[in-house]
Design a protein around this motif. Structure first.
Motif, PDB file in Angstrom:
ATOM      1  N   ALA A  87      -4.636   4.463   2.695  1.00  0.00           N
ATOM      2  CA  ALA A  87      -6.072   4.241   2.881  1.00  0.00           C
ATOM      3  C   ALA A  87      -6.862   4.946   1.789  1.00  0.00           C
ATOM      4  CB  ALA A  87      -6.501   4.746   4.256  1.00  0.00           C
ATOM      5  N   LYS A  88      -6.487   6.174   1.473  1.00  0.00           N
ATOM      6  CA  LYS A  88      -7.182   6.929   0.429  1.00  0.00           C
ATOM      7  C   LYS A  88      -6.903   6.364  -0.960  1.00  0.00           C
ATOM      8  CE  LYS A  88      -7.510  11.329   2.919  1.00  0.00           C
ATOM      9  NZ  LYS A  88      -8.968  11.528   2.711  1.00  0.00           N
ATOM     10  N   GLN A  89      -5.692   5.854  -1.162  1.00  0.00           N
ATOM     11  CA  GLN A  89      -5.351   5.286  -2.465  1.00  0.00           C
ATOM     12  C   GLN A  89      -6.080   3.972  -2.726  1.00  0.00           C
ATOM     13  OE1 GLN A  89      -1.113   5.127  -1.960  1.00  0.00           O
ATOM     14  NE2 GLN A  89      -0.792   7.270  -2.499  1.00  0.00           N
ATOM     15  N   LEU A  90      -6.249   3.170  -1.687  1.00  0.00           N
ATOM     16  CA  LEU A  90      -6.885   1.867  -1.872  1.00  0.00           C
ATOM     17  C   LEU A  90      -8.405   1.932  -1.777  1.00  0.00           C
ATOM     18  CD1 LEU A  90      -4.533  -0.576   0.100  1.00  0.00           C
ATOM     19  CD2 LEU A  90      -4.387   0.215  -2.268  1.00  0.00           C
ATOM     20  N   VAL A 138       2.859  -7.058   0.217  1.00  0.00           N
ATOM     21  CA  VAL A 138       2.103  -6.013   0.916  1.00  0.00           C
ATOM     22  C   VAL A 138       1.567  -6.442   2.277  1.00  0.00           C
ATOM     23  CG1 VAL A 138       1.389  -4.846  -1.199  1.00  0.00           C
ATOM     24  CG2 VAL A 138      -0.048  -6.672  -0.266  1.00  0.00           C
ATOM     25  N   GLY A 139       1.558  -7.731   2.582  1.00  0.00           N
ATOM     26  CA  GLY A 139       0.903  -8.156   3.809  1.00  0.00           C
ATOM     27  C   GLY A 139       1.724  -9.042   4.717  1.00  0.00           C
ATOM     28  N   THR A 140       2.997  -9.248   4.398  1.00  0.00           N
ATOM     29  CA  THR A 140       3.821 -10.147   5.202  1.00  0.00           C
ATOM     30  C   THR A 140       4.179  -9.498   6.535  1.00  0.00           C
ATOM     31  OG1 THR A 140       5.757  -9.312   4.009  1.00  0.00           O
ATOM     32  CG2 THR A 140       4.786 -11.375   3.237  1.00  0.00           C
ATOM     33  N   PRO A 141       4.611 -10.309   7.516  1.00  0.00           N
ATOM     34  CA  PRO A 141       4.969  -9.752   8.829  1.00  0.00           C
ATOM     35  C   PRO A 141       6.136  -8.776   8.729  1.00  0.00           C
ATOM     36  CG  PRO A 141       4.731 -12.143   8.941  1.00  0.00           C
ATOM     37  CD  PRO A 141       4.711 -11.777   7.485  1.00  0.00           C
ATOM     38  N   ALA A 166      -7.833   2.391  14.268  1.00  0.00           N
ATOM     39  CA  ALA A 166      -9.226   2.050  14.557  1.00  0.00           C
ATOM     40  C   ALA A 166     -10.145   2.551  13.446  1.00  0.00           C
ATOM     41  CB  ALA A 166      -9.647   2.635  15.904  1.00  0.00           C
ATOM     42  N   THR A 167      -9.889   3.758  12.953  1.00  0.00           N
ATOM     43  CA  THR A 167     -10.670   4.311  11.844  1.00  0.00           C
ATOM     44  C   THR A 167     -10.529   3.442  10.604  1.00  0.00           C
ATOM     45  OG1 THR A 167     -10.446   6.577  12.665  1.00  0.00           O
ATOM     46  CG2 THR A 167     -10.945   6.310  10.325  1.00  0.00           C
ATOM     47  N   ILE A 168      -9.313   3.021  10.322  1.00  0.00           N
ATOM     48  CA  ILE A 168      -9.060   2.186   9.153  1.00  0.00           C
ATOM     49  C   ILE A 168      -9.754   0.834   9.296  1.00  0.00           C
ATOM     50  CG2 ILE A 168      -7.242   0.846   7.995  1.00  0.00           C
ATOM     51  CD1 ILE A 168      -5.428   3.318   8.385  1.00  0.00           C
ATOM     52  N   GLU A 169      -9.585   0.210  10.449  1.00  0.00           N
ATOM     53  CA  GLU A 169     -10.177  -1.119  10.642  1.00  0.00           C
ATOM     54  C   GLU A 169     -11.696  -1.085  10.551  1.00  0.00           C
ATOM     55  OE1 GLU A 169      -8.539  -2.322  14.368  1.00  0.00           O
ATOM     56  OE2 GLU A 169      -6.722  -3.171  13.467  1.00  0.00           O
ATOM     57  N   LEU A 181      -4.465  -2.301   6.157  1.00  0.00           N
ATOM     58  CA  LEU A 181      -5.498  -2.050   5.156  1.00  0.00           C
ATOM     59  C   LEU A 181      -5.951  -3.324   4.445  1.00  0.00           C
ATOM     60  CD1 LEU A 181      -3.774   1.172   3.962  1.00  0.00           C
ATOM     61  CD2 LEU A 181      -6.128   1.113   4.791  1.00  0.00           C
ATOM     62  N   GLY A 182      -5.259  -4.422   4.691  1.00  0.00           N
ATOM     63  CA  GLY A 182      -5.694  -5.715   4.184  1.00  0.00           C
ATOM     64  C   GLY A 182      -5.785  -5.863   2.688  1.00  0.00           C
ATOM     65  N   PRO A 183      -4.898  -5.249   1.896  1.00  0.00           N
ATOM     66  CA  PRO A 183      -5.014  -5.443   0.442  1.00  0.00           C
ATOM     67  C   PRO A 183      -4.626  -6.859   0.041  1.00  0.00           C
ATOM     68  CG  PRO A 183      -2.969  -4.312   0.956  1.00  0.00           C
ATOM     69  CD  PRO A 183      -3.736  -4.412   2.245  1.00  0.00           C
TER      70      PRO A 183
END
Length: 409
Positions: A367-370, A268-271, A237-240, A281-283
């Motif tokens: 999260a911190k890296q992106l 990075v985003g596949t199922p 939730a924090t990330i979103e 994180l949606g990169p």
């Protein structure tokens, strides 16, 4: 691929009252061992996506305390007592046992010494938690005779995956379940791999945390699961809430490389649960689908797609020197021109076959890296344990996680 349903699943027989497979059948079995006060007898709710379980509120010392849990592709498995000793194949299952306080009950796992070193980089930050997987039987290509020797109470592994990797036929897999202990695991959910024809009508895909919930039910560890799931839900939730609009997100390349001659790439985003720490994180994938997963690329290809961020799998492993890896990129006339290298955004990552605990840490670190402007800077990491993040900059509470693993919550 079949939809989620209750039909067509086979049921893994346990040690006693073995029944030959033939569609979905009812079985009752015995898993040796009792966890006493560590057993959780509350009745959990079914998962939101239809994974069925039959559970009992009866305490462990009653005359009939059996309970059942259903997991694809093994179907419904009945337990008389929670398992004590645990065979695993891949580390997402070993990580689940660890999260449920069974880390030192594992009898086998893939590359135990490597993953013992890697997992302990994170365990270092969990007060009072210890883990020792060194010297275990390496189960990447398990010998059937060894499974008899180990005599584990449950095989926390996917028989459909073993059937693919090791060409075991259904009869051999059934025999292990009948004579030793049941299979109870799902691995093809890693990237939504297609199962063999023999399993295609039985197979469902789970997220990492959906499967963890069912494994927790098999161990009668509802309390530990719920404590950890609450931490995960809060973290997601924090990330979103903090992830910026898509146009403002970086392009990312995930790589693994023992040396510069073999640089493997991953989406990075596949199922699938392999991306359980990057997908939330949606990169933006730097390769935009143009490079097949696990392809080997060179520096010229990296420069062509020019990622804003490079995530280096295995960079947290104790024998990996990230400072040296960055120097290799920075000293090369081609790689040094890649945006991520120029801006010092080549970061260490851990493992894709992550259990729940690694998932929490890797969500925080990624999260911190992106998005350092949103979630705080990721420390410059060269080697050693997971960095000491100041308490007010952490995205989840280490003490709550440690207490849950130890059974104090």
């Amino acid at each position: 691929m079949s939809e989620r349903n209750d039909a067509g699943r086979y049921v893994a027989p346990t040690r006693r009252d073995a029944i030959a497979y033939g569609g979905t059948v009812a079985v009752t079995g015995l898993l040796a061992g009792c966890l006493g006060d560590e057993s959780v007898g509350s009745e959990p709710e079914p998962t939101s996506e239809g994974a069925d379980t039959e559970r009992s509120d009866e305490p462990a010392d009653t005359e009939d305390a059996s309970y059942s849990v259903t997991l694809s592709p093994v179907g419904e498995v009945s337990f008389e007592e929670p398992p004590e000793t645990v065979f695993t194949r891949l580390t997402h299952h070993a990580g689940m046992a660890f999260a449920l306080g069974r880390g030192n009950s594992i009898t086998a796992m893939h590359a135990p010494d490597y993953y013992d070193g890697l997992w302990n980089q994170y365990v270092e930050r969990l007060p009072g938690v210890e883990l020792d997987w060194s010297g275990l039987y390496s189960s990447w290509q398990p010998e059937q005779e060894k499974l008899y020797e180990l005599d584990s109470d449950v095989h926390l592994a996917d028989p459909a995956w073993i059937g693919v990797q090791d060409a075991w036929d259904r009869r051999e897999l059934d025999e292990i379940a009948e004579r030793i202990a049941p299979w109870f695991g799902n691995s093809l959910s890693d990237s939504h791999q297609e199962p063999q024809v023999a399993w295609i009508d039985d197979y469902e895909y789970y997220t990492l945390w959906e499967q963890f919930e069912l494994v927790a039910d098999a161990f009668r560890e509802r309390g530990r699961y719920e404590a950890l799931a609450a931490v995960h839900d809060d973290l997601v939730a924090t990330i979103e809430a903090g992830v910026p609009p898509e146009a403002e997100r970086p392009t990312v390349a995930v790589i693994a490389a023992a040396d510069v001659d073999e640089i493997y790439t991953y989406p990075v985003g596949t199922p699938g649960f392999l991306n359980a720490h990057t997908r939330p994180l949606g990169p933006r994938d730097a390769f935009e689908g143009a490079v097949e997963p696990t392809s080997v690329v060179d520096f010229e290809t990296l420069l062509e797609y020019d990622p804003d961020v490079i995530l280096h799998l295995g960079g947290m492993e104790p024998n990996t020197d990230m400072a040296e890896r960055r120097d290799v990129f920075a000293d090369d006339p081609v790689a040094s021109r890649v945006e991520a290298v120029e801006n010092g955004r080549v970061y260490a990552q851990g493992a894709r076959y992550q259990g729940p605990i690694l998932n929490l840490f890797q969500l925080e670190m990624t999260a911190k890296q992106l998005y350092p402007d949103v979630f705080g800077e990721w420390p410059t990491y060269e080697d050693g344990p997971y960095p000491k993040i100041p308490e007010d900059e952490r995205l989840f509470d280490r003490q709550i996680v440690a207490d849950a693993i130890r059974g104090d919550r």
